[in-house]
Design a protein around this motif. Structure first.
Motif, PDB file in Angstrom:
ATOM      1  N   ASN A  25       0.880  -1.324  -0.141  1.00 43.93           N
ATOM      2  CA  ASN A  25       0.055  -0.168  -0.116  1.00 43.93           C
ATOM      3  C   ASN A  25       0.908   1.318  -0.239  1.00 43.93           C
ATOM      4  O   ASN A  25       0.480   2.167  -0.582  1.00 43.93           O
ATOM      5  CB  ASN A  25      -0.740   0.001   1.229  1.00 43.93           C
ATOM      6  CG  ASN A  25      -2.116  -1.152   0.978  1.00 43.93           C
ATOM      7  OD1 ASN A  25      -2.681  -0.882  -0.050  1.00 43.93           O
ATOM      8  ND2 ASN A  25      -1.973  -2.107   1.730  1.00 43.93           N
ATOM      9  N   PHE A  26       1.999   1.151   0.495  1.00 42.32           N
ATOM     10  CA  PHE A  26       2.989   2.486   0.636  1.00 42.32           C
ATOM     11  C   PHE A  26       3.133   2.752  -0.948  1.00 42.32           C
ATOM     12  O   PHE A  26       3.371   3.754  -1.398  1.00 42.32           O
ATOM     13  CB  PHE A  26       4.215   2.033   1.484  1.00 42.32           C
ATOM     14  CG  PHE A  26       3.775   2.173   2.909  1.00 42.32           C
ATOM     15  CD1 PHE A  26       4.064   3.312   3.455  1.00 42.32           C
ATOM     16  CD2 PHE A  26       3.682   1.019   3.567  1.00 42.32           C
ATOM     17  CE1 PHE A  26       3.913   3.527   4.919  1.00 42.32           C
ATOM     18  CE2 PHE A  26       3.185   0.980   4.811  1.00 42.32           C
ATOM     19  CZ  PHE A  26       3.484   2.310   5.717  1.00 42.32           C
ATOM     20  N   TYR A  27       3.325   1.898  -1.566  1.00 44.95           N
ATOM     21  CA  TYR A  27       3.743   1.885  -3.234  1.00 44.95           C
ATOM     22  C   TYR A  27       2.514   2.565  -3.782  1.00 44.95           C
ATOM     23  O   TYR A  27       2.698   3.329  -4.702  1.00 44.95           O
ATOM     24  CB  TYR A  27       4.218   0.498  -3.939  1.00 44.95           C
ATOM     25  CG  TYR A  27       5.634   0.399  -3.308  1.00 44.95           C
ATOM     26  CD1 TYR A  27       6.767   0.744  -3.970  1.00 44.95           C
ATOM     27  CD2 TYR A  27       5.681  -0.779  -2.323  1.00 44.95           C
ATOM     28  CE1 TYR A  27       7.959   0.571  -3.654  1.00 44.95           C
ATOM     29  CE2 TYR A  27       6.949  -1.275  -1.897  1.00 44.95           C
ATOM     30  CZ  TYR A  27       8.136  -0.463  -2.533  1.00 44.95           C
ATOM     31  OH  TYR A  27       9.433  -0.804  -2.047  1.00 44.95           O
ATOM     32  N   LYS A  28       1.245   2.096  -3.624  1.00 41.76           N
ATOM     33  CA  LYS A  28       0.050   2.552  -4.039  1.00 41.76           C
ATOM     34  C   LYS A  28      -0.067   3.953  -3.661  1.00 41.76           C
ATOM     35  O   LYS A  28      -0.488   4.920  -4.661  1.00 41.76           O
ATOM     36  CB  LYS A  28      -1.123   1.723  -3.535  1.00 41.76           C
ATOM     37  CG  LYS A  28      -2.426   2.321  -4.121  1.00 41.76           C
ATOM     38  CD  LYS A  28      -3.528   1.224  -3.638  1.00 41.76           C
ATOM     39  CE  LYS A  28      -3.862   1.566  -2.044  1.00 41.76           C
ATOM     40  NZ  LYS A  28      -4.972   1.131  -1.481  1.00 41.76           N
ATOM     41  N   TRP A  29       0.263   4.544  -2.352  1.00 46.04           N
ATOM     42  CA  TRP A  29      -0.022   5.691  -1.992  1.00 46.04           C
ATOM     43  C   TRP A  29       1.301   6.518  -2.626  1.00 46.04           C
ATOM     44  O   TRP A  29       0.972   7.750  -2.885  1.00 46.04           O
ATOM     45  CB  TRP A  29       0.057   5.778  -0.481  1.00 46.04           C
ATOM     46  CG  TRP A  29      -0.770   5.134   0.089  1.00 46.04           C
ATOM     47  CD1 TRP A  29      -2.101   4.674  -0.451  1.00 46.04           C
ATOM     48  CD2 TRP A  29      -1.126   4.441   1.464  1.00 46.04           C
ATOM     49  NE1 TRP A  29      -2.805   4.250   0.417  1.00 46.04           N
ATOM     50  CE2 TRP A  29      -2.261   3.776   1.654  1.00 46.04           C
ATOM     51  CE3 TRP A  29       0.010   4.305   2.312  1.00 46.04           C
ATOM     52  CZ2 TRP A  29      -2.494   3.212   2.785  1.00 46.04           C
ATOM     53  CZ3 TRP A  29      -0.310   3.472   3.650  1.00 46.04           C
ATOM     54  CH2 TRP A  29      -1.630   2.821   3.794  1.00 46.04           C
ATOM     55  N   THR A  34       1.913  11.043  -6.474  1.00 51.78           N
ATOM     56  CA  THR A  34       2.557  11.437  -7.518  1.00 51.78           C
ATOM     57  C   THR A  34       1.295  11.996  -8.506  1.00 51.78           C
ATOM     58  O   THR A  34       1.387  13.060  -9.140  1.00 51.78           O
ATOM     59  CB  THR A  34       3.179  10.345  -8.353  1.00 51.78           C
ATOM     60  OG1 THR A  34       4.190  10.115  -7.515  1.00 51.78           O
ATOM     61  CG2 THR A  34       3.830  10.947  -9.657  1.00 51.78           C
ATOM     62  N   GLY A  35       0.182  11.301  -8.709  1.00 55.03           N
ATOM     63  CA  GLY A  35      -0.978  11.764  -9.265  1.00 55.03           C
ATOM     64  C   GLY A  35      -1.396  13.008  -8.714  1.00 55.03           C
ATOM     65  O   GLY A  35      -1.632  14.177  -9.494  1.00 55.03           O
ATOM     66  N   CYS A  63      11.245   1.875  -1.325  1.00 55.25           N
ATOM     67  CA  CYS A  63      10.689   2.067  -0.080  1.00 55.25           C
ATOM     68  C   CYS A  63      11.355   1.467   1.159  1.00 55.25           C
ATOM     69  O   CYS A  63      11.542   0.472   1.211  1.00 55.25           O
ATOM     70  CB  CYS A  63       9.183   1.966   0.029  1.00 55.25           C
ATOM     71  SG  CYS A  63       8.362   2.695   1.295  1.00 55.25           S
ATOM     72  N   GLU A  64      11.637   2.418   2.271  1.00 62.05           N
ATOM     73  CA  GLU A  64      12.264   1.780   3.380  1.00 62.05           C
ATOM     74  C   GLU A  64      11.131   2.246   4.674  1.00 62.05           C
ATOM     75  O   GLU A  64      10.731   3.382   4.722  1.00 62.05           O
ATOM     76  CB  GLU A  64      13.594   2.643   3.776  1.00 62.05           C
ATOM     77  CG  GLU A  64      14.268   2.248   5.009  1.00 62.05           C
ATOM     78  CD  GLU A  64      15.601   2.843   5.423  1.00 62.05           C
ATOM     79  OE1 GLU A  64      16.230   2.739   6.261  1.00 62.05           O
ATOM     80  OE2 GLU A  64      16.252   3.449   4.303  1.00 62.05           O
ATOM     81  N   ILE A  77       1.629  12.272   3.040  1.00 66.22           N
ATOM     82  CA  ILE A  77       2.886  11.964   2.245  1.00 66.22           C
ATOM     83  C   ILE A  77       3.333  13.137   1.580  1.00 66.22           C
ATOM     84  O   ILE A  77       2.683  13.927   1.034  1.00 66.22           O
ATOM     85  CB  ILE A  77       2.553  10.851   1.318  1.00 66.22           C
ATOM     86  CG1 ILE A  77       1.677   9.740   1.881  1.00 66.22           C
ATOM     87  CG2 ILE A  77       3.604  10.677   0.306  1.00 66.22           C
ATOM     88  CD1 ILE A  77       0.498   9.240   1.475  1.00 66.22           C
ATOM     89  N   MET A  78       4.651  13.472   2.032  1.00 62.60           N
ATOM     90  CA  MET A  78       5.254  14.731   1.638  1.00 62.60           C
ATOM     91  C   MET A  78       6.255  14.202   0.291  1.00 62.60           C
ATOM     92  O   MET A  78       6.924  13.230   0.294  1.00 62.60           O
ATOM     93  CB  MET A  78       6.176  15.242   2.530  1.00 62.60           C
ATOM     94  CG  MET A  78       5.321  15.603   3.791  1.00 62.60           C
ATOM     95  SD  MET A  78       6.600  16.401   5.147  1.00 62.60           S
ATOM     96  CE  MET A  78       6.541  17.936   4.540  1.00 62.60           C
TER      97      MET A  78
END
Length: 138
Positions: A25-29, A34-35, A63-64, A77-78
């Motif tokens: 989900n972090f990748y989805k976010w 970005t969008g 992602c870490e 998310i910044m």
């Protein structure tokens, strides 16, 4: 540098049985953030694709994870544009719950034309580059 901030409240479906956010989900976010950034720059990704057959596929992502996120957490998310090249953009993302850093990562994306039935990386148009560089280097 000016940052784009994307807000999200964790849903039950984002978590595993223990109520902890499942890592993809972090990748989805990142993708959503970005969008949101492109939308704020007046280049919505849906419009770029519908009108110009332009997309921004991922070339690399990372992602870490520092601290878990949980069901009903409000996170922000910044997102920063940190590099704009001829055909490639690099964005960083930091995930926070309040002051707590949950994760940090990046995406590398290519400005890609999907016309002519084939994906091909193209040079970022000057007007888009100017908007991205303004955001990246403020």
């Amino acid at each position: 540098m000016v940052q784009s901030i994307y807000e999200y409240k964790v849903k039950w479906g984002d978590t595993d049985a223990a109520g902890i956010v499942f890592y993809p989900n972090f990748y989805k976010w990142m993708d959503q953030a970005t969008g949101d950034l492109f939308y704020s720059l007046r280049y919505p990704l849906s419009k770029l694709f519908a009108e110009q057959k332009i997309g921004l596929p991922l070339l690399e992502t990372y992602c870490e994870f520092k601290s878990p996120a949980f069901f009903e957490d409000s996170i922000h998310i910044m997102t920063n544009i940190v590099d704009v090249r001829d055909k490639v953009i690099k964005l960083t993302h930091e995930f926070f719950r309040g002051e707590t850093l949950l994760a940090s990562g990046y995406e590398v994306r290519a400005w890609t034309s999907f016309g002519q039935g084939k994906a091909k990386a193209d040079s970022i148009p000057d007007e888009v580059r100017a908007a991205l560089e303004k955001e990246a280097y403020r």
